[in-house]
Design a protein around this motif. Structure first.
Motif, PDB file in Angstrom:
ATOM      1  N   ALA A   1       1.006  -0.966   0.407  1.00  0.00           N
ATOM      2  CA  ALA A   1      -0.020   0.010  -0.184  1.00  0.00           C
ATOM      3  C   ALA A   1       0.373   1.340   0.045  1.00  0.00           C
ATOM      4  CB  ALA A   1      -0.937  -0.157   1.686  1.00  0.00           C
ATOM      5  N   VAL A   2       1.713   1.342   1.186  1.00  0.00           N
ATOM      6  CA  VAL A   2       2.698   2.093   0.783  1.00  0.00           C
ATOM      7  C   VAL A   2       3.338   2.782  -0.525  1.00  0.00           C
ATOM      8  CG1 VAL A   2       4.917   3.504   1.780  1.00  0.00           C
ATOM      9  CG2 VAL A   2       3.680   2.132   3.369  1.00  0.00           C
ATOM     10  N   GLU A   3       3.578   1.604  -0.913  1.00  0.00           N
ATOM     11  CA  GLU A   3       4.420   1.990  -2.865  1.00  0.00           C
ATOM     12  C   GLU A   3       3.835   2.618  -3.300  1.00  0.00           C
ATOM     13  OE1 GLU A   3       6.246   1.585  -6.167  1.00  0.00           O
ATOM     14  OE2 GLU A   3       3.988   0.961  -5.379  1.00  0.00           O
ATOM     15  N   ALA A   4       2.526   2.229  -3.408  1.00  0.00           N
ATOM     16  CA  ALA A   4       1.116   2.236  -4.749  1.00  0.00           C
ATOM     17  C   ALA A   4       1.595   4.120  -3.764  1.00  0.00           C
ATOM     18  CB  ALA A   4      -0.223   1.494  -4.102  1.00  0.00           C
ATOM     19  N   VAL A   5       0.977   4.550  -2.220  1.00  0.00           N
ATOM     20  CA  VAL A   5       0.013   6.069  -2.179  1.00  0.00           C
ATOM     21  C   VAL A   5       1.531   6.830  -2.946  1.00  0.00           C
ATOM     22  CG1 VAL A   5      -0.112   7.325  -0.465  1.00  0.00           C
ATOM     23  CG2 VAL A   5      -1.462   5.089  -0.605  1.00  0.00           C
ATOM     24  N   ALA A   6       2.735   6.436  -2.220  1.00  0.00           N
ATOM     25  CA  ALA A   6       3.394   7.242  -2.468  1.00  0.00           C
ATOM     26  C   ALA A   6       3.442   7.271  -3.932  1.00  0.00           C
ATOM     27  CB  ALA A   6       4.928   6.929  -2.338  1.00  0.00           C
ATOM     28  N   ARG A   7       3.668   6.587  -5.206  1.00  0.00           N
ATOM     29  CA  ARG A   7       3.316   6.769  -6.292  1.00  0.00           C
ATOM     30  C   ARG A   7       2.405   7.362  -7.185  1.00  0.00           C
ATOM     31  NH1 ARG A   7       2.171   1.833  -9.647  1.00  0.00           N
ATOM     32  NH2 ARG A   7       2.128   1.159  -7.758  1.00  0.00           N
ATOM     33  N   ALA A   8       1.337   7.541  -6.186  1.00  0.00           N
ATOM     34  CA  ALA A   8      -0.011   7.557  -7.182  1.00  0.00           C
ATOM     35  C   ALA A   8       0.320   8.983  -6.615  1.00  0.00           C
ATOM     36  CB  ALA A   8      -1.184   7.270  -6.818  1.00  0.00           C
ATOM     37  N   ALA A   9       0.872   9.857  -5.647  1.00  0.00           N
ATOM     38  CA  ALA A   9       0.835  10.984  -5.513  1.00  0.00           C
ATOM     39  C   ALA A   9       1.249  12.035  -5.485  1.00  0.00           C
ATOM     40  CB  ALA A   9       1.171  11.465  -3.649  1.00  0.00           C
ATOM     41  N   ILE A  10       3.117  10.997  -6.435  1.00  0.00           N
ATOM     42  CA  ILE A  10       3.892  11.810  -7.284  1.00  0.00           C
ATOM     43  C   ILE A  10       2.921  12.083  -8.993  1.00  0.00           C
ATOM     44  CG2 ILE A  10       5.171  10.933  -8.963  1.00  0.00           C
ATOM     45  CD1 ILE A  10       7.161   9.699  -6.593  1.00  0.00           C
ATOM     46  N   LEU A  11       2.192  10.820  -9.245  1.00  0.00           N
ATOM     47  CA  LEU A  11       1.898  11.039 -10.656  1.00  0.00           C
ATOM     48  C   LEU A  11       0.940  12.600 -10.583  1.00  0.00           C
ATOM     49  CD1 LEU A  11       1.202   7.726 -11.884  1.00  0.00           C
ATOM     50  CD2 LEU A  11       3.114   9.401 -11.939  1.00  0.00           C
ATOM     51  N   ALA A  12      -0.329  12.287  -9.235  1.00  0.00           N
ATOM     52  CA  ALA A  12      -1.576  13.172  -9.287  1.00  0.00           C
ATOM     53  C   ALA A  12      -0.390  14.742  -9.014  1.00  0.00           C
ATOM     54  CB  ALA A  12      -1.673  13.172  -7.245  1.00  0.00           C
ATOM     55  N   GLU A  13       0.793  14.587  -8.154  1.00  0.00           N
ATOM     56  CA  GLU A  13       1.383  16.072  -8.383  1.00  0.00           C
ATOM     57  C   GLU A  13       2.101  16.511  -9.580  1.00  0.00           C
ATOM     58  OE1 GLU A  13       4.556  15.804  -5.224  1.00  0.00           O
ATOM     59  OE2 GLU A  13       4.899  18.415  -5.006  1.00  0.00           O
ATOM     60  N   TRP A  14       2.104  15.964 -10.333  1.00  0.00           N
ATOM     61  CA  TRP A  14       2.502  16.243 -12.190  1.00  0.00           C
ATOM     62  C   TRP A  14       1.217  16.530 -12.853  1.00  0.00           C
ATOM     63  CZ3 TRP A  14       7.720  17.365 -13.887  1.00  0.00           C
ATOM     64  CH2 TRP A  14       7.777  16.718 -14.686  1.00  0.00           C
ATOM     65  N   THR A  15       0.702  16.012 -12.677  1.00  0.00           N
ATOM     66  CA  THR A  15      -0.699  16.375 -13.619  1.00  0.00           C
ATOM     67  C   THR A  15      -1.586  17.140 -13.446  1.00  0.00           C
ATOM     68  OG1 THR A  15      -1.524  14.046 -12.161  1.00  0.00           O
ATOM     69  CG2 THR A  15      -0.900  13.927 -14.705  1.00  0.00           C
ATOM     70  N   GLY A  16      -1.784  17.234 -11.795  1.00  0.00           N
ATOM     71  CA  GLY A  16      -3.010  18.765 -10.770  1.00  0.00           C
ATOM     72  C   GLY A  16      -3.943  17.456 -10.792  1.00  0.00           C
ATOM     73  N   ALA A  17      -3.678  16.001 -11.543  1.00  0.00           N
ATOM     74  CA  ALA A  17      -5.147  15.360 -10.833  1.00  0.00           C
ATOM     75  C   ALA A  17      -5.462  14.841  -9.659  1.00  0.00           C
ATOM     76  CB  ALA A  17      -5.247  13.940 -11.098  1.00  0.00           C
ATOM     77  N   ARG A  18      -6.651  15.136  -9.110  1.00  0.00           N
ATOM     78  CA  ARG A  18      -7.413  15.013  -7.790  1.00  0.00           C
ATOM     79  C   ARG A  18      -6.959  13.670  -7.610  1.00  0.00           C
ATOM     80  NH1 ARG A  18     -11.190  19.781  -9.733  1.00  0.00           N
ATOM     81  NH2 ARG A  18     -10.538  21.504  -8.743  1.00  0.00           N
ATOM     82  N   ILE A  19      -7.037  13.202  -6.662  1.00  0.00           N
ATOM     83  CA  ILE A  19      -6.867  11.615  -6.135  1.00  0.00           C
ATOM     84  C   ILE A  19      -7.751  11.690  -4.483  1.00  0.00           C
ATOM     85  CG2 ILE A  19      -5.033  11.010  -7.862  1.00  0.00           C
ATOM     86  CD1 ILE A  19      -3.359  11.437  -5.227  1.00  0.00           C
TER      87      ILE A  19
END
Ligand code: DOR
Ligand code: ZN
Length: 481
Positions: free
Chosen positions: A218-236
């Motif tokens: 779970a930790v790896e997934a949350v961290a990775r998703a946060a990076i992609l959301a930060e880059w794109t501005g997507a809301r997660i």
């Protein structure tokens, strides 16, 4: 001429995220007309005496699986929304892992029509954001999705998890729409590999499920998703946070200004690996119920605002599907939409949190982060009259057989609770009154997408998206590079 209210509720204690106060509530045409002193209320067709009871904004459960269409032995939209109403839940967001999976406008339209015919409470519908639906984001938004669901890992329904590359592109597509993406944040490759090895060596007991999906999944997934959301501005929105370790990437992303929110469920707050022996396969859920040391940090994260929402991941399965001997063949998840409020109110009674905290997690915050506030999530003039009328002193015992979900099996059977929703009102109409389902409420539920209003989107790095780098409008420029 003086206004005549449809209903006035007298002598209750109204609860908001900030305060509790004695007041009457007048309702007209499905909306709250007035909140105030009894003598200030207009005349009414009908009154309800709520002496000794609390009036909560109906819970908004942003994570349920009502299995319709596809799995009638588990649940359908009617039974699921009845269970919701008995649990004080007035709005649900239904997940897209039905058959067919909701990932195009046509399937979404059919599901909207089905739900509108059967629902007893209001609802929103998710669509799958996966490799096949990246190109269909706009048609799904136009079709009225409440948000998207992206499976970073496999779970029931085996919706394939998109690669990191496809996930980035999917986030790029959703970011300009302003919709929120809910994440099943478990990294598939880690857990698939571990499960395969555990099966090879013949581990088939319930705790093997936890061994396949340790916190790092779970930790790896949350961290990775946060990076992609930060880059794109997507809301997660990180669904079903199960571990203390996920809180660090979540907190850090919030501090960096990422539009990321989090949710947890009663089973991660109240159950632990100590319960596997008692429950057997019934406790199998994704992400798994974890070691007890995770509980306190999850409560602390709710209280300090790191986790925003309480939802249920209501995931009904039949008794047969939950009681198979080999843990790998047991379906994941269990019902929860009806028991969330009593379970959480029990913790409120124990002093774990205040009733205002509870309302913040169950109603105010979900309404805010899904663009429904202040139409929903608060009892004030102009809001929808979605009300859970609750006896906070009532002690009772959860019995699976007495719940309204089709799936009458959960880890909560025999659990002692304090707090019972007696009446549930959806847009002014009693759906449950004195613990009795009211006739004529099937089909009363409406999709909330029409009232959803998300803040202005803030897409980032738009010049570097897949769309931007492959655009063909500027052939001369392309030729030059
Ligand atoms: O245990 C689970 N069951 N977790 C999920 O994420 C999906 C759910 C289901 O649909 O049964
Ligand atoms: Zn789920």
């Amino acid at each position: 001429m003086e206004t005549l209210a449809d209903l006035v509720i007298h002598n209750g204690t109204v609860v908001s995220a900030e305060a509790t106060f004695e007041a009457s509530i007048a309702i007209k045409d499905g909306a709250i007309l007035a909140v105030g002193a009894a003598e200030a209320m207009p005349a009414a067709r009908e009154t309800l005496d709520a002496t000794g009871l609390h009036l909560l904004p109906g819970a908004i459960d942003d994570h349920v699986h009502f299995r319709d269409p596809g799995y009638p032995q588990k649940e359908d939209f009617a039974s699921g929304t009845v269970a919701a109403a008995f649990g004080g839940v007035t709005t649900v967001f239904d997940m897209p892992n039905t058959i067919p999976a909701v990932d195009d406008a046509e399937t979404l339209a059919a599901k909207h029509a089905m739900a509108a015919e059967k629902a007893h409470v209001d609802f929103g519908l998710y669509a799958v954001l996966g490799e096949n639906s990246i190109t269909r984001v706009n048609e799904l938004v136009e079709g009225g999705v409440i948000g998207f669901k992206l499976y970073m890992g496999n779970t029931f329904g085996r919706i394939p998890s998109p690669s990191t590359g496809a996930t980035l592109e999917a986030f790029e597509e959703v970011a300009p729409t302003g919709k929120r993406i809910s994440l099943h944040a478990e990294t598939n490759s880690i857990m698939e590999r571990r499960e395969a090895r555990l099966r090879e060596i013949g581990r088939t007991k319930p705790l093997a499920h936890l061994a396949a999906r340790p916190e790092v999944v779970a930790v790896e997934a949350v961290a990775r998703a946060a990076i992609l959301a930060e880059w794109t501005g997507a809301r997660i929105h990180v669904l079903h946070i199960s571990s203390a370790a996920e809180l660090r990437p979540l907190r850090e992303a919030k501090e960096r200004g990422v539009d990321i929110t989090g949710e947890t469920c009663p089973h991660y707050l109240m159950l632990s690996s100590d319960d596997y022996a008692r429950c057997g396969g019934i406790i199998r859920v994704n992400p798994p119920v974890r070691e007890k040391h995770n509980q306190e940090p999850l409560w602390a994260a709710l209280l300090d605002g790191t986790i925003d929402v309480i939802a249920t991941d209501h995931a009904p399965h039949s008794v047969e599907e939950k009681t198979r001997r080999d843990i790998w063949t047991v379906d994941c998840g269990f019902s929860g939409v009806e028991t969330q409020m009593p379970l959480m109110l029990t913790e409120v009674a124990r002093g774990r949190a205040s009733i205002c905290d509870y309302v913040r997690w169950s109603a105010v915050n979900p309404a805010k982060l899904w663009g429904l506030y202040p139409r929903k999530g608060i009892l004030q003039p102009g809001a929808d009259a979605d009300i859970a009328i609750v006896d906070l002193r009532r002690r009772w015992t959860i019995r699976d057989a007495e719940t309204h979900s089709t799936a009458k099996i959960s880890p909560w059977d025999g659990w002692e609770v304090q707090g019972l929703p007696l009446h549930t009102i959806v847009r002014g109409k009693f759906v449950v009154r004195d613990r009795i389902l009211q006739i004529g409420t099937r089909g009363w539920g409406q999709s909330v997408h029409a009232i959803q209003e998300m803040p202005t989107p803030v897409p980032r790095n738009v010049d570097q998206t897949m769309k931007a780098i492959t655009a063909t409008e500027r052939p001369s420029l392309r030729a030059a590079v």
